[in-house]
Design a protein around this motif. Structure first.
Motif, PDB file in Angstrom:
ATOM      1  N   GLY A  67       0.779  -1.233   0.000  1.00  0.00           N
ATOM      2  CA  GLY A  67       0.000   0.000   0.000  1.00  0.00           C
ATOM      3  C   GLY A  67       0.814   1.288   0.000  1.00  0.00           C
ATOM      4  O   GLY A  67       0.261   2.373   0.162  1.00  0.00           O
ATOM      5  N   VAL A  68       2.130   1.204  -0.213  1.00  0.00           N
ATOM      6  CA  VAL A  68       2.977   2.396  -0.282  1.00  0.00           C
ATOM      7  C   VAL A  68       2.671   3.130  -1.587  1.00  0.00           C
ATOM      8  O   VAL A  68       2.392   2.501  -2.614  1.00  0.00           O
ATOM      9  CB  VAL A  68       4.473   1.977  -0.220  1.00  0.00           C
ATOM     10  CG1 VAL A  68       5.399   3.154  -0.459  1.00  0.00           C
ATOM     11  CG2 VAL A  68       4.776   1.298   1.100  1.00  0.00           C
ATOM     12  N   ALA A  69       2.740   4.434  -1.566  1.00  0.00           N
ATOM     13  CA  ALA A  69       2.480   5.223  -2.784  1.00  0.00           C
ATOM     14  C   ALA A  69       3.458   4.822  -3.889  1.00  0.00           C
ATOM     15  O   ALA A  69       4.644   4.599  -3.643  1.00  0.00           O
ATOM     16  CB  ALA A  69       2.603   6.711  -2.485  1.00  0.00           C
ATOM     17  N   ASP A  70       2.954   4.737  -5.099  1.00  0.00           N
ATOM     18  CA  ASP A  70       3.769   4.365  -6.261  1.00  0.00           C
ATOM     19  C   ASP A  70       4.410   5.622  -6.838  1.00  0.00           C
ATOM     20  O   ASP A  70       3.741   6.448  -7.435  1.00  0.00           O
ATOM     21  CB  ASP A  70       2.899   3.677  -7.308  1.00  0.00           C
ATOM     22  CG  ASP A  70       3.696   3.138  -8.487  1.00  0.00           C
ATOM     23  OD1 ASP A  70       4.941   3.297  -8.502  1.00  0.00           O
ATOM     24  OD2 ASP A  70       3.074   2.554  -9.391  1.00  0.00           O
ATOM     25  N   GLU A  71       5.711   5.723  -6.648  1.00  0.00           N
ATOM     26  CA  GLU A  71       6.450   6.886  -7.147  1.00  0.00           C
ATOM     27  C   GLU A  71       7.500   6.461  -8.163  1.00  0.00           C
ATOM     28  O   GLU A  71       8.468   7.187  -8.413  1.00  0.00           O
ATOM     29  CB  GLU A  71       7.106   7.617  -5.971  1.00  0.00           C
ATOM     30  CG  GLU A  71       6.096   8.153  -4.978  1.00  0.00           C
ATOM     31  CD  GLU A  71       6.726   8.742  -3.729  1.00  0.00           C
ATOM     32  OE1 GLU A  71       7.967   8.724  -3.611  1.00  0.00           O
ATOM     33  OE2 GLU A  71       5.965   9.208  -2.871  1.00  0.00           O
ATOM     34  N   ARG A  72       7.325   5.297  -8.763  1.00  0.00           N
ATOM     35  CA  ARG A  72       8.325   4.766  -9.673  1.00  0.00           C
ATOM     36  C   ARG A  72       8.455   5.618 -10.933  1.00  0.00           C
ATOM     37  O   ARG A  72       7.458   6.037 -11.516  1.00  0.00           O
ATOM     38  CB  ARG A  72       7.934   3.338 -10.072  1.00  0.00           C
ATOM     39  CG  ARG A  72       8.985   2.654 -10.914  1.00  0.00           C
ATOM     40  CD  ARG A  72       8.630   1.222 -11.191  1.00  0.00           C
ATOM     41  NE  ARG A  72       9.711   0.537 -11.886  1.00  0.00           N
ATOM     42  CZ  ARG A  72       9.594  -0.644 -12.450  1.00  0.00           C
ATOM     43  NH1 ARG A  72       8.445  -1.294 -12.376  1.00  0.00           N
ATOM     44  NH2 ARG A  72      10.616  -1.181 -13.065  1.00  0.00           N
ATOM     45  N   GLN A  73       9.702   5.835 -11.353  1.00  0.00           N
ATOM     46  CA  GLN A  73      10.031   6.510 -12.607  1.00  0.00           C
ATOM     47  C   GLN A  73      10.807   5.495 -13.455  1.00  0.00           C
ATOM     48  O   GLN A  73      12.036   5.553 -13.552  1.00  0.00           O
ATOM     49  CB  GLN A  73      10.860   7.764 -12.340  1.00  0.00           C
ATOM     50  CG  GLN A  73      10.181   8.780 -11.451  1.00  0.00           C
ATOM     51  CD  GLN A  73       8.938   9.367 -12.079  1.00  0.00           C
ATOM     52  OE1 GLN A  73       8.910   9.667 -13.272  1.00  0.00           O
ATOM     53  NE2 GLN A  73       7.891   9.519 -11.290  1.00  0.00           N
ATOM     54  N   ARG A  74      10.105   4.568 -14.068  1.00  0.00           N
ATOM     55  CA  ARG A  74      10.714   3.419 -14.730  1.00  0.00           C
ATOM     56  C   ARG A  74      11.726   3.816 -15.803  1.00  0.00           C
ATOM     57  O   ARG A  74      12.800   3.226 -15.911  1.00  0.00           O
ATOM     58  CB  ARG A  74       9.618   2.527 -15.332  1.00  0.00           C
ATOM     59  CG  ARG A  74      10.119   1.193 -15.824  1.00  0.00           C
ATOM     60  CD  ARG A  74       8.937   0.310 -16.255  1.00  0.00           C
ATOM     61  NE  ARG A  74       9.391  -1.016 -16.615  1.00  0.00           N
ATOM     62  CZ  ARG A  74       9.892  -1.344 -17.790  1.00  0.00           C
ATOM     63  NH1 ARG A  74       9.986  -0.416 -18.750  1.00  0.00           N
ATOM     64  NH2 ARG A  74      10.279  -2.572 -18.039  1.00  0.00           N
ATOM     65  N   ASP A  75      11.413   4.796 -16.621  1.00  0.00           N
ATOM     66  CA  ASP A  75      12.329   5.202 -17.697  1.00  0.00           C
ATOM     67  C   ASP A  75      13.678   5.668 -17.154  1.00  0.00           C
ATOM     68  O   ASP A  75      14.714   5.463 -17.792  1.00  0.00           O
ATOM     69  CB  ASP A  75      11.708   6.296 -18.565  1.00  0.00           C
ATOM     70  CG  ASP A  75      10.552   5.776 -19.413  1.00  0.00           C
ATOM     71  OD1 ASP A  75      10.414   4.543 -19.555  1.00  0.00           O
ATOM     72  OD2 ASP A  75       9.791   6.609 -19.926  1.00  0.00           O
ATOM     73  N   GLU A  76      13.684   6.287 -15.971  1.00  0.00           N
ATOM     74  CA  GLU A  76      14.934   6.763 -15.376  1.00  0.00           C
ATOM     75  C   GLU A  76      15.846   5.612 -14.964  1.00  0.00           C
ATOM     76  O   GLU A  76      17.066   5.769 -14.921  1.00  0.00           O
ATOM     77  CB  GLU A  76      14.640   7.674 -14.192  1.00  0.00           C
ATOM     78  CG  GLU A  76      14.017   8.988 -14.609  1.00  0.00           C
ATOM     79  CD  GLU A  76      13.637   9.875 -13.446  1.00  0.00           C
ATOM     80  OE1 GLU A  76      14.096   9.624 -12.302  1.00  0.00           O
ATOM     81  OE2 GLU A  76      12.880  10.830 -13.684  1.00  0.00           O
ATOM     82  N   GLU A  77      15.264   4.462 -14.661  1.00  0.00           N
ATOM     83  CA  GLU A  77      16.071   3.291 -14.304  1.00  0.00           C
ATOM     84  C   GLU A  77      16.970   2.881 -15.467  1.00  0.00           C
ATOM     85  O   GLU A  77      18.098   2.429 -15.257  1.00  0.00           O
ATOM     86  CB  GLU A  77      15.152   2.113 -13.938  1.00  0.00           C
ATOM     87  CG  GLU A  77      14.263   2.388 -12.756  1.00  0.00           C
ATOM     88  CD  GLU A  77      13.072   1.447 -12.643  1.00  0.00           C
ATOM     89  OE1 GLU A  77      12.161   1.755 -11.855  1.00  0.00           O
ATOM     90  OE2 GLU A  77      13.047   0.403 -13.343  1.00  0.00           O
ATOM     91  N   PHE A  78      16.481   3.065 -16.675  1.00  0.00           N
ATOM     92  CA  PHE A  78      17.217   2.631 -17.866  1.00  0.00           C
ATOM     93  C   PHE A  78      18.052   3.744 -18.494  1.00  0.00           C
ATOM     94  O   PHE A  78      19.005   3.470 -19.205  1.00  0.00           O
ATOM     95  CB  PHE A  78      16.248   2.057 -18.902  1.00  0.00           C
ATOM     96  CG  PHE A  78      15.481   0.888 -18.372  1.00  0.00           C
ATOM     97  CD1 PHE A  78      16.110  -0.336 -18.178  1.00  0.00           C
ATOM     98  CD2 PHE A  78      14.142   0.999 -18.055  1.00  0.00           C
ATOM     99  CE1 PHE A  78      15.416  -1.424 -17.679  1.00  0.00           C
ATOM    100  CE2 PHE A  78      13.440  -0.083 -17.562  1.00  0.00           C
ATOM    101  CZ  PHE A  78      14.074  -1.297 -17.369  1.00  0.00           C
ATOM    102  N   SER A  79      17.701   4.994 -18.229  1.00  0.00           N
ATOM    103  CA  SER A  79      18.449   6.097 -18.844  1.00  0.00           C
ATOM    104  C   SER A  79      19.669   6.508 -18.025  1.00  0.00           C
ATOM    105  O   SER A  79      20.558   7.175 -18.543  1.00  0.00           O
ATOM    106  CB  SER A  79      17.543   7.305 -19.067  1.00  0.00           C
ATOM    107  OG  SER A  79      17.080   7.818 -17.829  1.00  0.00           O
ATOM    108  N   ALA A  80      19.732   6.104 -16.764  1.00  0.00           N
ATOM    109  CA  ALA A  80      20.877   6.462 -15.920  1.00  0.00           C
ATOM    110  C   ALA A  80      22.162   5.896 -16.510  1.00  0.00           C
ATOM    111  O   ALA A  80      22.188   4.805 -17.073  1.00  0.00           O
ATOM    112  CB  ALA A  80      20.667   5.929 -14.510  1.00  0.00           C
ATOM    113  N   SER A  81      23.232   6.664 -16.362  1.00  0.00           N
ATOM    114  CA  SER A  81      24.528   6.207 -16.878  1.00  0.00           C
ATOM    115  C   SER A  81      25.636   6.401 -15.846  1.00  0.00           C
ATOM    116  O   SER A  81      26.808   6.454 -16.181  1.00  0.00           O
ATOM    117  CB  SER A  81      24.872   6.946 -18.164  1.00  0.00           C
ATOM    118  OG  SER A  81      24.917   8.339 -17.941  1.00  0.00           O
ATOM    119  N   GLY A  82      25.263   6.503 -14.606  1.00  0.00           N
ATOM    120  CA  GLY A  82      26.233   6.666 -13.528  1.00  0.00           C
ATOM    121  C   GLY A  82      25.665   7.564 -12.455  1.00  0.00           C
ATOM    122  O   GLY A  82      24.461   7.796 -12.387  1.00  0.00           O
ATOM    123  N   GLY A  83      26.570   8.056 -11.608  1.00  0.00           N
ATOM    124  CA  GLY A  83      26.150   8.983 -10.568  1.00  0.00           C
ATOM    125  C   GLY A  83      25.841   8.339  -9.235  1.00  0.00           C
ATOM    126  O   GLY A  83      25.704   9.029  -8.232  1.00  0.00           O
TER     127      GLY A  83
END
Length: 167
Positions: A67-83
């Motif tokens: 029941g936790v709020a869904d704050e997922r940003q799925r596209d960001e999981e794949f676009s990240a390149s470090g950091g």
């Protein structure tokens, strides 16, 4: 929780932890650069996979069952390149898995058969848990493959266990 649910819940929790341990073994071998290296333009780095696993587990278990709020940003999981360094990636994943395990361990039996929305689907709790375990196993296999490919090394994931032994 009923006695018939306990073996499924125990096995699910076992495999969640088991896969995270294997990911740790891989991260211990890989450099920061190798964690974020993509084999090609159509593949994801280990770093992307760890972000993706965390997002998936949060969405499916923490949101879908907890029941936790869904704050997922799925596209960001794949676009990240470090950091994010590998220690932090692993910490975030293990914290998420531990939260998921707490939810699964304390799940009332009727939640295993109740359907609920998750991501773009509607599934019962048993399906949701099985999906997360399978999904984590799938990507753990990819991470193991990548580590073996890059390092040309036997990771000894079964320690000294004789896998040729039969009982």
């Amino acid at each position: 929780m009923s006695t018939t649910d306990k073996p499924f819940i125990a096995a699910s929790i076992h495999f969640l932890h088991w896969n995270v341990e294997r990911i740790a073994a891989c991260l211990n071998e890989l450099t920061e650069e190798e964690v974020w290296q993509r084999p090609n333009d159509n593949s994801n780095s280990v770093g992307n996979q760890l972000l993706h696993l965390r997002g998936n587990i949060r969405q499916w278990i923490l949101t879908g069952l907890g029941g936790v709020a869904d704050e997922r940003q799925r596209d960001e999981e794949f676009s990240a390149s470090g950091g994010i360094d590998k220690t932090e990636l692993y910490k975030q994943l293990t914290e998420t898995v531990n939260e998921a395990v707490d939810i699964i361990r304390n799940l009332p039996s009727h939640h295993l058969i109740e359907e609920r929305p998750v991501q773009a689907f509607v599934h019962d709790g048993t399906f949701i848990i099985l999906h997360v375990v399978e999904h984590l196993s799938y990507h753990t296999g990819q991470i193991i493959f990548w580590t073996k490919l890059v390092k040309d090394k036997d990771l000894k994931l079964y320690g000294d266990t004789n896998l040729n032994q039969t009982n």
